[in-house]
Design a protein around this motif. Structure first.
Motif, PDB file in Angstrom:
ATOM      1  N   ALA A   3      19.936  73.321 -10.009  1.00 45.63           N
ATOM      2  CA  ALA A   3      20.127  72.314  -8.961  1.00 45.63           C
ATOM      3  C   ALA A   3      21.606  72.240  -8.589  1.00 45.63           C
ATOM      4  O   ALA A   3      22.463  72.311  -9.469  1.00 45.63           O
ATOM      5  CB  ALA A   3      19.637  70.971  -9.476  1.00 45.63           C
ATOM      6  N   PRO A   4      21.903  72.136  -7.289  1.00 51.40           N
ATOM      7  CA  PRO A   4      23.312  72.059  -6.906  1.00 51.40           C
ATOM      8  C   PRO A   4      23.938  70.748  -7.380  1.00 51.40           C
ATOM      9  O   PRO A   4      23.246  69.734  -7.496  1.00 51.40           O
ATOM     10  CB  PRO A   4      23.271  72.116  -5.377  1.00 51.40           C
ATOM     11  N   MET A  10      26.856  67.993  -1.057  1.00 50.11           N
ATOM     12  CA  MET A  10      27.572  67.390   0.067  1.00 50.11           C
ATOM     13  C   MET A  10      28.193  68.477   0.949  1.00 50.11           C
ATOM     14  O   MET A  10      28.145  68.393   2.174  1.00 50.11           O
ATOM     15  CB  MET A  10      28.628  66.422  -0.492  1.00 50.11           C
ATOM     16  N   ASP A  11      28.768  69.507   0.320  1.00 52.13           N
ATOM     17  CA  ASP A  11      29.360  70.612   1.095  1.00 52.13           C
ATOM     18  C   ASP A  11      28.313  71.286   1.978  1.00 52.13           C
ATOM     19  O   ASP A  11      28.576  71.627   3.134  1.00 52.13           O
ATOM     20  CB  ASP A  11      29.964  71.671   0.155  1.00 52.13           C
ATOM     21  N   LYS A  12      27.127  71.473   1.411  1.00 54.79           N
ATOM     22  CA  LYS A  12      26.063  72.121   2.187  1.00 54.79           C
ATOM     23  C   LYS A  12      25.651  71.245   3.365  1.00 54.79           C
ATOM     24  O   LYS A  12      25.380  71.744   4.455  1.00 54.79           O
ATOM     25  CB  LYS A  12      24.834  72.343   1.292  1.00 54.79           C
ATOM     26  N   ILE A  13      25.606  69.946   3.123  1.00 54.50           N
ATOM     27  CA  ILE A  13      25.201  69.015   4.188  1.00 54.50           C
ATOM     28  C   ILE A  13      26.243  69.017   5.311  1.00 54.50           C
ATOM     29  O   ILE A  13      25.910  69.107   6.489  1.00 54.50           O
ATOM     30  CB  ILE A  13      24.987  67.596   3.605  1.00 54.50           C
ATOM     31  N   VAL A  14      27.518  68.981   4.921  1.00 57.40           N
ATOM     32  CA  VAL A  14      28.591  68.969   5.933  1.00 57.40           C
ATOM     33  C   VAL A  14      28.532  70.258   6.745  1.00 57.40           C
ATOM     34  O   VAL A  14      28.660  70.245   7.974  1.00 57.40           O
ATOM     35  CB  VAL A  14      29.975  68.786   5.259  1.00 57.40           C
ATOM     36  N   SER A  15      28.305  71.384   6.064  1.00 52.02           N
ATOM     37  CA  SER A  15      28.319  72.633   6.815  1.00 52.02           C
ATOM     38  C   SER A  15      27.068  72.761   7.686  1.00 52.02           C
ATOM     39  O   SER A  15      27.154  73.253   8.816  1.00 52.02           O
ATOM     40  CB  SER A  15      28.573  73.825   5.883  1.00 52.02           C
ATOM     41  N   LEU A  16      25.943  72.281   7.219  1.00 55.89           N
ATOM     42  CA  LEU A  16      24.738  72.276   8.069  1.00 55.89           C
ATOM     43  C   LEU A  16      24.959  71.405   9.314  1.00 55.89           C
ATOM     44  O   LEU A  16      24.570  71.763  10.422  1.00 55.89           O
ATOM     45  CB  LEU A  16      23.524  71.763   7.280  1.00 55.89           C
ATOM     46  N   ALA A 327      16.738  69.184   2.074  1.00 59.93           N
ATOM     47  CA  ALA A 327      15.995  69.785   0.953  1.00 59.93           C
ATOM     48  C   ALA A 327      16.024  71.299   1.070  1.00 59.93           C
ATOM     49  O   ALA A 327      16.225  71.850   2.165  1.00 59.93           O
ATOM     50  CB  ALA A 327      14.550  69.292   0.960  1.00 59.93           C
ATOM     51  N   GLU A 328      15.879  71.930  -0.063  1.00 56.98           N
ATOM     52  CA  GLU A 328      15.735  73.393  -0.076  1.00 56.98           C
ATOM     53  C   GLU A 328      14.428  73.694  -0.792  1.00 56.98           C
ATOM     54  O   GLU A 328      14.174  73.138  -1.862  1.00 56.98           O
ATOM     55  CB  GLU A 328      16.903  74.031  -0.827  1.00 56.98           C
ATOM     56  N   THR A 340      14.639  81.238   0.357  1.00 57.26           N
ATOM     57  CA  THR A 340      15.010  79.821   0.352  1.00 57.26           C
ATOM     58  C   THR A 340      14.966  79.278   1.779  1.00 57.26           C
ATOM     59  O   THR A 340      15.460  79.918   2.713  1.00 57.26           O
ATOM     60  CB  THR A 340      16.427  79.651  -0.220  1.00 57.26           C
ATOM     61  N   ARG A 341      14.356  78.130   1.913  1.00 52.74           N
ATOM     62  CA  ARG A 341      14.286  77.481   3.228  1.00 52.74           C
ATOM     63  C   ARG A 341      15.084  76.184   3.173  1.00 52.74           C
ATOM     64  O   ARG A 341      14.936  75.403   2.243  1.00 52.74           O
ATOM     65  CB  ARG A 341      12.826  77.193   3.557  1.00 52.74           C
ATOM     66  N   ILE A 342      15.948  75.981   4.158  1.00 49.76           N
ATOM     67  CA  ILE A 342      16.615  74.674   4.275  1.00 49.76           C
ATOM     68  C   ILE A 342      15.796  73.848   5.243  1.00 49.76           C
ATOM     69  O   ILE A 342      15.468  74.307   6.339  1.00 49.76           O
ATOM     70  CB  ILE A 342      18.057  74.822   4.791  1.00 49.76           C
ATOM     71  N   VAL A 343      15.453  72.646   4.830  1.00 49.71           N
ATOM     72  CA  VAL A 343      14.628  71.805   5.694  1.00 49.71           C
ATOM     73  C   VAL A 343      15.138  70.364   5.642  1.00 49.71           C
ATOM     74  O   VAL A 343      15.536  69.871   4.586  1.00 49.71           O
ATOM     75  CB  VAL A 343      13.134  71.914   5.280  1.00 49.71           C
TER      76      VAL A 343
END
Ligand code: ATP
Length: 453
Positions: A3-4, A10-16, A327-328, A340-343
């Motif tokens: 798990a991240p 947070m980094d993934k969310i900001v970049s998304l 979510a992934e 892997t799916r980002i949703v």
């Protein structure tokens, strides 16, 4: 896959958010303006859906609340009376070692000695007051007489217009006045993405009542507000109600709750629900010399109403909704291999785009024509996105990433080419389960409307 961590999450969310057009740094091509953010094509939809839902629940679905939209530029006497000119400040410290500007409450303390959280330095300046309001000048002269402020909260224009609104709306106590709009605070350390910004939006309700109703209404509004967050897709177990202790509460408040959400960077305030007594109206009555009293026809009493204030941040709630939705999971790629799916699992009610419509192939004219017919059918009722480019799996994935709850695909069955019984049916794909059901085009509008209400 481990798990991240919350920082990685947070980094993934900001970049998304940047990649898919939710939120951009303001003035980015000039290096960015700290504490200011611009919402892109998808973010603006999410934000509007949130604000519209708040307005629907707080104003349209109630008999006892009316709305208003006040000016951002504010007369200095309003904010003098409210206490903002004198008291709306944070004690500030500078670290002489690393030159960081810090809020006093951000210092860390080791063995009774205050230290800079940045570099551990102990060479700190004395605390000094720093007013958080943005000052500007109205008109040509830039002197004392022309000062105005960008409002630091939307609440004050509600108090100042209390009498006008009471007269035109002919409401009886208890009743409320609601407002959504921009507020500005020159925060010392804007941080955690949009969480603490210098320009942000608030959704505020001032609910006026008799003095004896105050405490009960404080409880009532706390519960109503918790329900609201749950109805936007934030589960109850991620929300915390903090009772603000006496020493942290404003002196005029008889009770304040903070509603907090478990952000990846910790549990932080989304909204304050405060019983502010008659403080604000009394202050404005005193300072303006105009009566802000309420006359009770039945008892022939005249008094200044008390007020309970649920005050929420639009940007903080948008951020909570994105954090909660992110979510992934695993989904098959074009060749059936799992990837892997980002949703974003937004509640359909607040999802930026409600439904995507796809013709299976873009070079088959009858498929395209049918898909466009469906777009025309749905468009007056919801925000629909048409996409014909690329493999269908990739088109689904693009919508998953921005949280579109439903995908409609027009295929050869729709044209009745394989089975005449399936003519004028489409596949309806659910974003979360990825399951597909076959539905009649004539049922589509009603079915989707029900699910996004
Ligand atoms: P904080 O303690 O986090 O500074 P506050 O208690 O000063 O917040 P209020 O004055 O109660 O906040 O404002 C009501 C709401 O407005 C907050 O719950 C928050 O959602 C929002 N808000 C306040 N300041 C900011 C900010 N700098 N950036 C984004 N939203 C904000």
């Amino acid at each position: 896959m481990s798990a991240p961590t919350s920082v990685q999450r947070m980094d993934k969310i900001v970049s998304l958010c940047k990649r898919r057009g939710f939120i951009f740094q303001s003035s980015e091509i000039y290096g960015g303006l700290n504490g200011a953010w611009d919402y892109g094509p998808i973010g603006v939809e999410l934000k509007r859906n949130l604000k519209n839902y708040w307005w629907r629940v707080i104003v349209h679905e109630r008999e006892d609340v009316v709305g208003m939209d006040g000016a951002i530029l504010t007369h200095p006497e309003v904010l003098t009376a409210s206490g903002h000119v004198e008291g709306f400040s944070d004690p500030m410290i500078d670290c002489r070692s690393c030159k960081a500007h810090l809020r006093l409450d951000q210092l860390i303390e080791k063995k009774g000695i205050k230290q800079c959280p940045n570099c551990g330095g102990k060479d700190l300046t004395e605390a000094r007051q720093f007013n958080l309001m943005f000052e500007t000048h109205v008109g040509a002269a830039a002197d004392e007489s022309s000062i105005a402020y960008l409002r630091p909260e939307t609440a004050q224009s509600i108090f100042v217009q209390f009498k006008n609104i009471l007269e035109v709306s002919r409401k009886k106590l208890p009743f409320g006045i609601a407002q959504i709009g921009k507020a500005f605070r020159n925060e010392i350390n804007p941080r955690n993405f949009t969480f603490r910004s210098r320009e942000f939006e608030q959704m505020e309700l001032e609910y006026f009542c008799r003095p004896e109703q105050g405490m009960e209404l404080l409880e009532y509004w706390k519960e109503e507000r918790l329900k609201f967050y749950e109805n936007t897709g934030i589960p109850r177990d991620k929300l915390h109600v903090k009772t603000v202790p006496d020493e942290e509460r404003a002196f005029y408040s008889k009770g304040t709750y903070d509603i907090e959400y478990d952000f990846p960077f910790g549990a932080q305030e989304l909204e304050g629900v405060a019983y502010r007594t008659d403080y604000d109206l009394s202050q404005h009555q005193k300072a303006s010399g105009k009566s802000l009293e309420y006359f009770d026809e039945e008892t022939k009493q005249k008094f200044i109403p008390h007020v309970v204030e649920p005050s929420a941040g639009v940007d903080r709630t948008v951020l909570a909704l994105i954090c909660e939705a992110y979510a992934e999971d695993e989904a098959p790629d074009e060749k059936g291999k799992m990837e892997t799916r980002i949703v974003l699992r937004f509640h359909p009610r607040i999802a930026p785009i409600k439904c995507a419509v796809f013709p299976l192939l873009k070079n088959k004219e009858p498929l395209v024509a049918k898909a466009k017919e469906i777009v025309d059918l749905l468009r007056p009722h919801m925000y629909v996105f048409y996409d014909e480019s690329g493999a269908i799996g990739r088109r689904y994935r693009r919508q998953d990433e921005i949280g579109t709850p439903f995908g409609v695909t027009v295929d050869f069955e729709t044209l009745g080419e394989k089975d005449p019984a399936l003519r004028d049916t489409v596949t309806l794909r659910d974003r979360d389960s990825m399951k597909q059901e076959r539905v009649r085009i004539s049922d589509l509008l009603q079915l989707l409307s029900m699910r996004i209400a």
